[in-house]
Design a protein around this motif. Structure first.
Motif, PDB file in Angstrom:
ATOM      1  N   VAL A   1       0.798  -1.415  -0.050  1.00  0.00           N
ATOM      2  CA  VAL A   1       0.083   0.003   0.038  1.00  0.00           C
ATOM      3  C   VAL A   1       0.842   1.237  -0.064  1.00  0.00           C
ATOM      4  CG1 VAL A   1      -1.660   1.428   1.542  1.00  0.00           C
ATOM      5  CG2 VAL A   1      -1.979  -0.908   1.140  1.00  0.00           C
ATOM      6  N   ALA A   2       1.862   1.272   0.759  1.00  0.00           N
ATOM      7  CA  ALA A   2       2.851   2.265   0.807  1.00  0.00           C
ATOM      8  C   ALA A   2       3.605   2.860  -0.344  1.00  0.00           C
ATOM      9  CB  ALA A   2       3.869   2.157   2.142  1.00  0.00           C
ATOM     10  N   ASN A   3       3.686   1.538  -1.179  1.00  0.00           N
ATOM     11  CA  ASN A   3       4.319   1.608  -2.632  1.00  0.00           C
ATOM     12  C   ASN A   3       3.227   2.278  -3.548  1.00  0.00           C
ATOM     13  OD1 ASN A   3       6.671   1.030  -4.575  1.00  0.00           O
ATOM     14  ND2 ASN A   3       5.149  -0.312  -5.486  1.00  0.00           N
ATOM     15  N   ASP A   4       2.140   1.729  -3.466  1.00  0.00           N
ATOM     16  CA  ASP A   4       1.201   2.272  -4.391  1.00  0.00           C
ATOM     17  C   ASP A   4       0.802   3.933  -4.256  1.00  0.00           C
ATOM     18  OD1 ASP A   4       0.712  -0.176  -5.300  1.00  0.00           O
ATOM     19  OD2 ASP A   4      -0.973  -0.884  -4.281  1.00  0.00           O
ATOM     20  N   LEU A   5       0.928   4.191  -2.879  1.00  0.00           N
ATOM     21  CA  LEU A   5       0.776   5.719  -2.407  1.00  0.00           C
ATOM     22  C   LEU A   5       1.848   6.483  -2.960  1.00  0.00           C
ATOM     23  CD1 LEU A   5      -1.109   5.294   0.847  1.00  0.00           C
ATOM     24  CD2 LEU A   5      -2.152   5.794  -1.389  1.00  0.00           C
ATOM     25  N   ASP A   6       2.900   5.923  -3.258  1.00  0.00           N
ATOM     26  CA  ASP A   6       4.058   6.631  -3.620  1.00  0.00           C
ATOM     27  C   ASP A   6       4.955   7.346  -2.502  1.00  0.00           C
ATOM     28  OD1 ASP A   6       4.384   5.639  -6.394  1.00  0.00           O
ATOM     29  OD2 ASP A   6       2.931   7.398  -6.890  1.00  0.00           O
ATOM     30  N   ILE A   7       4.689   6.633  -1.390  1.00  0.00           N
ATOM     31  CA  ILE A   7       5.113   7.343  -0.072  1.00  0.00           C
ATOM     32  C   ILE A   7       7.022   7.107   0.033  1.00  0.00           C
ATOM     33  CG2 ILE A   7       5.275   7.314   2.320  1.00  0.00           C
ATOM     34  CD1 ILE A   7       2.367   6.710   2.244  1.00  0.00           C
ATOM     35  N   ILE A   8       7.373   8.070  -0.309  1.00  0.00           N
ATOM     36  CA  ILE A   8       8.881   8.087   0.008  1.00  0.00           C
ATOM     37  C   ILE A   8       9.453   8.134   1.411  1.00  0.00           C
ATOM     38  CG2 ILE A   8      11.179   9.411  -0.727  1.00  0.00           C
ATOM     39  CD1 ILE A   8       9.550  10.449  -3.042  1.00  0.00           C
ATOM     40  N   GLU A   9       9.054   9.129   2.385  1.00  0.00           N
ATOM     41  CA  GLU A   9       9.397   9.225   3.793  1.00  0.00           C
ATOM     42  C   GLU A   9       8.217   8.889   4.494  1.00  0.00           C
ATOM     43  OE1 GLU A   9      11.482  12.397   6.605  1.00  0.00           O
ATOM     44  OE2 GLU A   9      11.199  12.949   4.574  1.00  0.00           O
ATOM     45  N   MET A  10       8.400   8.155   5.215  1.00  0.00           N
ATOM     46  CA  MET A  10       7.300   7.736   6.364  1.00  0.00           C
ATOM     47  C   MET A  10       7.076   8.553   7.374  1.00  0.00           C
ATOM     48  SD  MET A  10       4.847   5.526   6.479  1.00  0.00           S
ATOM     49  CE  MET A  10       5.235   4.143   5.377  1.00  0.00           C
TER      50      MET A  10
ATOM     51  N   GLU B   1       4.421  10.645  10.369  1.00  0.00           N
ATOM     52  CA  GLU B   1       3.153  10.153  11.126  1.00  0.00           C
ATOM     53  C   GLU B   1       1.828  10.121  10.375  1.00  0.00           C
ATOM     54  OE1 GLU B   1       0.977  11.343  15.417  1.00  0.00           O
ATOM     55  OE2 GLU B   1       2.985  12.201  14.928  1.00  0.00           O
ATOM     56  N   GLN B   2       1.750  11.075   9.528  1.00  0.00           N
ATOM     57  CA  GLN B   2       0.427  11.262   8.761  1.00  0.00           C
ATOM     58  C   GLN B   2       0.703  10.128   7.761  1.00  0.00           C
ATOM     59  OE1 GLN B   2      -2.325  13.412   9.122  1.00  0.00           O
ATOM     60  NE2 GLN B   2      -2.891  11.738   7.561  1.00  0.00           N
ATOM     61  N   SER B   3       1.598  10.071   7.074  1.00  0.00           N
ATOM     62  CA  SER B   3       1.787   9.249   5.914  1.00  0.00           C
ATOM     63  C   SER B   3       1.460   7.780   6.547  1.00  0.00           C
ATOM     64  CB  SER B   3       3.000   9.369   5.086  1.00  0.00           C
ATOM     65  OG  SER B   3       4.213   8.872   5.988  1.00  0.00           O
ATOM     66  N   GLN B   4       2.058   7.362   7.352  1.00  0.00           N
ATOM     67  CA  GLN B   4       1.730   6.057   8.238  1.00  0.00           C
ATOM     68  C   GLN B   4       0.358   5.976   8.317  1.00  0.00           C
ATOM     69  OE1 GLN B   4       4.025   3.551   9.188  1.00  0.00           O
ATOM     70  NE2 GLN B   4       1.944   2.682   8.927  1.00  0.00           N
ATOM     71  N   ALA B   5      -0.581   7.034   9.108  1.00  0.00           N
ATOM     72  CA  ALA B   5      -1.934   6.870   9.136  1.00  0.00           C
ATOM     73  C   ALA B   5      -2.628   6.672   7.866  1.00  0.00           C
ATOM     74  CB  ALA B   5      -2.454   8.186   9.660  1.00  0.00           C
ATOM     75  N   ASP B   6      -1.959   7.267   6.786  1.00  0.00           N
ATOM     76  CA  ASP B   6      -2.920   7.148   5.433  1.00  0.00           C
ATOM     77  C   ASP B   6      -2.564   5.598   4.885  1.00  0.00           C
ATOM     78  OD1 ASP B   6      -3.315   9.832   5.504  1.00  0.00           O
ATOM     79  OD2 ASP B   6      -1.639  10.478   4.420  1.00  0.00           O
ATOM     80  N   VAL B   7      -1.379   4.941   5.146  1.00  0.00           N
ATOM     81  CA  VAL B   7      -1.186   3.673   4.997  1.00  0.00           C
ATOM     82  C   VAL B   7      -1.816   2.741   5.314  1.00  0.00           C
ATOM     83  CG1 VAL B   7       0.553   1.748   4.924  1.00  0.00           C
ATOM     84  CG2 VAL B   7       1.399   4.135   4.132  1.00  0.00           C
TER      85      VAL B   7
END
Length: 278
Positions: free
Chosen positions: A157-166, A168-174
């Motif tokens: 999922v993190a890869n699909d969302l193109d998250i480069i740096e994890m 707190e907010q991006s982790q919540a999104d994942v």
């Protein structure tokens, strides 16, 4: 409890799943042994078959009737073959085994629970062969579906969302997106089958030495309706002290409730026996 332990000193589990679904790791964690510990294997009659040479990675060579355990453990496991091929004969073998074991007169020889493992590191979430298992009943043997390698879904999922740096907010999104995908493609599909499992659990990072799986023990206890059998499971499992405390507290609550009802009943009887002056 001492009576059931005398007649049934072991807890018997059938573990089902595709090859590389993490079944071996689960058994090792539940039995509190390290990854290099080999199981001890007995045939259906209790004769020792092999130990160090046994390996689940030899897919399709083991026998579902073999009894698998680890030194010092009171668990007895039966391992089905990998089910990815979806063989009709293989499913018939599994269901025949379940019905035969469930009907045995001796509690120690009966099948007590089923752990159905679904790996989440595969691009195909669930194959029809896996869902087909739930088209038949399991003779009242409780089933817990174990979704293994949940961290693989999080990574995907993190890869699909193109998250480069994890962050707190991006982790919540994942976490949110992974939860939605899990519910849609995994959990809901199994829960909508003819005979859904009694409980589900997600496991992740089981490759880490420090990771245990207490949630599997907790959900297995939840899935067991029979009080004596649940107490036996809590006694046998070794990786969740909190579960032991929970069960002890629950027993105290039940006994207190029974005592309360008994006292009230006695008081009511005494009240009814009183002869009041006219």
């Amino acid at each position: 409890m001492s009576k059931i332990r005398a007649t049934c000193p072991v807890f018997r589990v059938l573990i089902i799943g595709r090859a590389n679904a993490g079944k071996t790791t689960i058994l090792q964690k539940v039995c509190n042994v390290d990854k290099d510990t080999e199981p001890v294997v007995y045939d259906a009659d209790g004769n020792k078959v092999f130990s160090l040479s046994y390996c689940w990675r030899q897919r399709g060579r083991h026998d579902i009737t073999n009894q698998i355990t680890y030194s010092g453990s009171r668990f007895i496991f039966h391992d089905s073959r990998g089910i990815e091929a979806g063989s009709v004969n293989e499913f018939q073998t599994i269901h025949n085994f379940i019905r035969e074991r469930a009907s045995r007169p001796s509690l120690a020889e009966r099948l007590h629970a089923i752990w159905f493992c679904v790996s989440m590191d595969n691009m195909r979430p669930l194959v029809e062969a896996e869902l087909a298992f739930f088209n038949k009943d399991t003779a009242d043997v409780p089933v817990v579906v174990v979704f293994t390698k949940y961290d693989a879904l999080l990574d995907r999922v993190a890869n699909d969302l193109d998250i480069i740096e994890m962050t707190e907010q991006s982790q919540a999104d994942v976490d949110k997106a992974a939860e939605a995908r899990y519910q849609e493609h995994y959990c809901s599909r199994i829960m909508k089958t003819v005979n859904p499992p009694k409980a589900t659990v997600r496991l992740q990072r089981m490759d880490k030495a420090e990771t245990q799986c207490p949630e599997l023990s907790e959900q297995t206890a939840v899935a067991i309706d029979d009080l004596s059998l649940r107490q036996l499971f809590v006694y046998v499992q070794q990786n969740n002290i909190h579960l032991c405390m929970q069960e002890a507290a629950r027993q105290v609550h039940v006994l207190s409730h029974i005592w309360f009802l008994s006292v009230n009943s006695d008081l009511e009887c005494q009240h009814n026996q009183i002869v009041y002056p006219q």
